[in-house]
Design a protein around this motif. Structure first.
Motif, mmCIF file in Angstrom:
data_model
loop_
_atom_site.group_PDB
_atom_site.id
_atom_site.type_symbol
_atom_site.label_atom_id
_atom_site.label_comp_id
_atom_site.label_asym_id
_atom_site.label_seq_id
_atom_site.Cartn_x
_atom_site.Cartn_y
_atom_site.Cartn_z
ATOM 1 N N GLU A 64 1.299 -1.440 0.081
ATOM 2 C CA GLU A 64 0.088 0.033 -0.006
ATOM 3 C C GLU A 64 0.674 1.400 0.165
ATOM 4 O O GLU A 64 1.704 1.615 0.734
ATOM 5 N N VAL A 65 0.330 2.175 -1.080
ATOM 6 C CA VAL A 65 1.303 4.006 -0.687
ATOM 7 C C VAL A 65 0.667 4.485 0.275
ATOM 8 O O VAL A 65 -0.436 5.041 0.354
ATOM 9 N N VAL A 66 1.340 4.971 1.307
ATOM 10 C CA VAL A 66 0.768 5.748 2.084
ATOM 11 C C VAL A 66 1.674 6.784 2.230
ATOM 12 O O VAL A 66 2.882 6.828 2.519
ATOM 13 N N LYS A 67 0.973 8.087 1.291
ATOM 14 C CA LYS A 67 1.807 9.189 1.576
ATOM 15 C C LYS A 67 1.255 10.523 2.174
ATOM 16 O O LYS A 67 0.515 10.432 3.277
ATOM 17 N N ILE A 68 2.528 11.089 3.226
ATOM 18 C CA ILE A 68 2.742 12.225 4.063
ATOM 19 C C ILE A 68 3.857 13.504 3.179
ATOM 20 O O ILE A 68 3.833 13.482 2.217
ATOM 21 N N ASP A 69 3.168 14.159 3.991
ATOM 22 C CA ASP A 69 3.728 15.206 3.678
ATOM 23 C C ASP A 69 5.182 15.194 3.490
ATOM 24 O O ASP A 69 6.268 14.414 3.995
ATOM 25 N N ASN A 70 5.737 15.997 2.517
ATOM 26 C CA ASN A 70 7.455 16.166 2.075
ATOM 27 C C ASN A 70 7.864 16.954 2.528
ATOM 28 O O ASN A 70 7.533 17.520 3.493
ATOM 29 N N PRO A 71 9.633 16.763 3.416
ATOM 30 C CA PRO A 71 10.358 17.165 4.287
ATOM 31 C C PRO A 71 10.186 18.973 3.415
ATOM 32 O O PRO A 71 10.150 18.908 2.249
ATOM 33 N N THR A 72 10.533 19.862 4.951
ATOM 34 C CA THR A 72 10.562 20.857 4.559
ATOM 35 C C THR A 72 11.734 21.766 4.429
ATOM 36 O O THR A 72 12.534 21.549 5.967
ATOM 37 N N LEU A 73 12.100 22.642 3.354
ATOM 38 C CA LEU A 73 13.438 23.573 3.868
ATOM 39 C C LEU A 73 12.519 24.725 4.841
ATOM 40 O O LEU A 73 12.729 25.539 4.376
ATOM 41 N N SER A 74 12.493 24.633 5.825
ATOM 42 C CA SER A 74 12.012 25.631 6.957
ATOM 43 C C SER A 74 12.647 26.845 8.058
ATOM 44 O O SER A 74 13.608 26.135 8.175
ATOM 45 N N ILE A 75 13.160 27.818 7.521
ATOM 46 C CA ILE A 75 14.122 28.436 8.095
ATOM 47 C C ILE A 75 13.667 29.699 8.713
ATOM 48 O O ILE A 75 13.252 30.719 7.713
ATOM 49 N N PRO A 76 13.252 30.124 9.810
ATOM 50 C CA PRO A 76 12.804 31.302 10.002
ATOM 51 C C PRO A 76 13.566 32.400 10.277
ATOM 52 O O PRO A 76 13.457 33.314 9.718
ATOM 53 N N GLU A 77 14.587 32.507 9.999
ATOM 54 C CA GLU A 77 16.286 33.332 10.061
ATOM 55 C C GLU A 77 16.859 33.895 8.960
ATOM 56 O O GLU A 77 17.315 34.022 8.566
ATOM 57 N N SER A 78 15.399 32.946 7.949
ATOM 58 C CA SER A 78 15.897 33.934 6.156
ATOM 59 C C SER A 78 15.664 35.118 6.217
ATOM 60 O O SER A 78 16.385 36.078 5.397
ATOM 61 N N GLU A 79 15.510 35.443 6.554
ATOM 62 C CA GLU A 79 14.988 36.988 6.163
ATOM 63 C C GLU A 79 16.067 38.045 6.873
ATOM 64 O O GLU A 79 16.383 39.394 6.365
ATOM 65 N N SER A 80 16.580 38.009 7.875
ATOM 66 C CA SER A 80 17.461 37.807 8.546
ATOM 67 C C SER A 80 19.447 38.270 8.222
ATOM 68 O O SER A 80 19.631 38.964 8.168
ATOM 69 N N ILE A 81 18.998 37.426 7.349
ATOM 70 C CA ILE A 81 20.812 37.277 6.086
ATOM 71 C C ILE A 81 20.538 38.039 5.153
ATOM 72 O O ILE A 81 19.669 37.210 4.237
ATOM 73 N N PRO A 82 21.819 38.526 4.670
ATOM 74 C CA PRO A 82 21.575 39.294 3.583
ATOM 75 C C PRO A 82 21.760 38.880 2.462
ATOM 76 O O PRO A 82 22.854 37.755 2.767
ATOM 77 N N ASP A 83 22.066 39.525 1.460
ATOM 78 C CA ASP A 83 22.289 38.580 0.186
ATOM 79 C C ASP A 83 23.624 38.827 0.296
ATOM 80 O O ASP A 83 25.154 39.582 0.180
ATOM 81 N N GLN A 84 24.112 37.250 -0.634
ATOM 82 C CA GLN A 84 25.789 37.049 -0.657
ATOM 83 C C GLN A 84 26.549 36.394 -1.604
ATOM 84 O O GLN A 84 25.771 36.670 -2.550
ATOM 85 N N GLU A 85 27.908 37.238 -1.821
ATOM 86 C CA GLU A 85 28.401 36.610 -3.731
ATOM 87 C C GLU A 85 29.265 35.346 -2.846
ATOM 88 O O GLU A 85 29.829 35.166 -2.194
ATOM 89 N N VAL A 86 28.763 34.284 -4.109
ATOM 90 C CA VAL A 86 29.988 33.357 -3.494
ATOM 91 C C VAL A 86 30.002 33.088 -5.291
ATOM 92 O O VAL A 86 30.062 32.705 -5.637
ATOM 93 N N GLU A 87 31.312 32.522 -4.574
ATOM 94 C CA GLU A 87 32.328 31.967 -5.432
ATOM 95 C C GLU A 87 32.290 30.902 -5.994
ATOM 96 O O GLU A 87 31.896 29.675 -5.488
ATOM 97 N N SER A 88 31.859 30.825 -7.811
ATOM 98 C CA SER A 88 32.147 29.814 -7.871
ATOM 99 C C SER A 88 33.071 28.558 -8.040
ATOM 100 O O SER A 88 34.179 28.858 -8.215
ATOM 101 N N TYR A 89 32.699 27.516 -7.659
ATOM 102 C CA TYR A 89 33.569 25.970 -7.808
ATOM 103 C C TYR A 89 34.237 25.721 -8.289
ATOM 104 O O TYR A 89 35.310 24.812 -8.340
ATOM 105 N N SER A 90 33.856 26.533 -9.770
ATOM 106 C CA SER A 90 34.624 25.954 -10.983
ATOM 107 C C SER A 90 35.982 26.722 -11.428
ATOM 108 O O SER A 90 36.582 26.357 -12.221
ATOM 109 N N ASP A 91 35.497 27.876 -11.326
ATOM 110 C CA ASP A 91 36.136 28.997 -11.535
ATOM 111 C C ASP A 91 36.470 30.275 -10.706
ATOM 112 O O ASP A 91 34.774 31.058 -10.057
ATOM 113 N N GLU A 92 37.433 30.110 -10.067
ATOM 114 C CA GLU A 92 37.816 31.526 -9.763
ATOM 115 C C GLU A 92 37.718 32.624 -9.880
ATOM 116 O O GLU A 92 37.217 33.775 -9.222
ATOM 117 N N ASN A 93 36.940 32.673 -11.394
ATOM 118 C CA ASN A 93 37.410 35.171 -11.189
ATOM 119 C C ASN A 93 34.935 34.937 -11.545
ATOM 120 O O ASN A 93 34.850 35.269 -12.035
#
Length: 215
Positions: A47-76
């Motif tokens: 029997e397939v018993v479906k449940i809620d999917n796991p969530t990416l719940s981050i209440p503090e996200s609004e307080s984190i400013p945008d950031q520049e992240v370097e590419s993993y394949s190109d340092e420029n």
């Protein structure tokens, strides 16, 4: 007297002869009987018993400013990461993750994951959500089910012939089908009906039955 004995012996021999012929001519039931076919054992459908999917719940996200992240394949090259919007300007996000719901763990590319980890925003996530976040799938759909054992399994599907299955590994001492090991990702090929590298997860038979009904 002798004549009587000879007659008796002769009669016995004649009777024995005809009895032997009857046995030889009798049909051999074991040889002539058609073999009985053993009915095939029907496949067990779970029997397939479906449940809620796991969530990416981050209440503090609004307080984190945008950031520049370097590419993993190109340092420029750098990408702009916004935790509040859960967006990134990298090609992977634009191509595979932009259309995923904001609270879905698959939305986070490796640059978003890096910022979340650096800001200690992962501690409140469930083990299953964290497993999907750490090993993201590019498949379009996410379905989470509960096995008969009680274990929760997330299935990422809808992108190609490979399905990503996130479920617990078996830990020494586990019994009764309830597994307590760390969550891991297992690949299943829909067309070839096989697990990646032949390495199926615990409860593979039930999961395979569920996949045939979900996909």
């Amino acid at each position: 007297m002798i004549t009587t004995i000879v007659i008796v012996v002769f009669v016995i021999l004649v009777v024995a002869y005809f009895m032997g012929r009857d046995e030889e001519e009798a049909p051999d039931e074991k040889v002539n009987s058609s073999p009985q076919k053993i009915p095939a054992k029907p496949k067990q459908v779970f029997e397939v018993v479906k449940i809620d999917n796991p969530t990416l719940s981050i209440p503090e996200s609004e307080s984190i400013p945008d950031q520049e992240v370097e590419s993993y394949s190109d340092e420029n090259t750098t990408y702009n990461v916004s935790v509040s919007e859960m967006t990134c300007t990298c090609p992977d996000f634009k191509k595979h993750r932009k259309g995923v719901p904001v609270n879905d763990p698959r939305r986070a590319c490796k640059h978003l994951y890096c910022v979340l980890e650096e800001n200690n925003l992962l501690s409140n996530l469930s083990e299953l959500a964290l497993a999907i976040l750490e090993s993201p799938s590019k498949n379009k759909k996410l379905t989470t089910v509960k096995l008969s054992s009680g274990n929760e399994v997330s299935i990422c599907h809808g992108g190609n012939e490979w399905v990503d299955v996130f479920t617990r590994k078996r830990r020494k001492g586990d019994s009764g089908g309830l597994y307590s090991g760390k969550y891991d990702r297992f690949g299943f090929n829909i067309n070839e009906q096989r697990w990646s590298y032949g390495d199926g997860p615990p409860g593979a038979r039930e999961i395979k039955s569920i996949l045939s009904q979900v996909l």
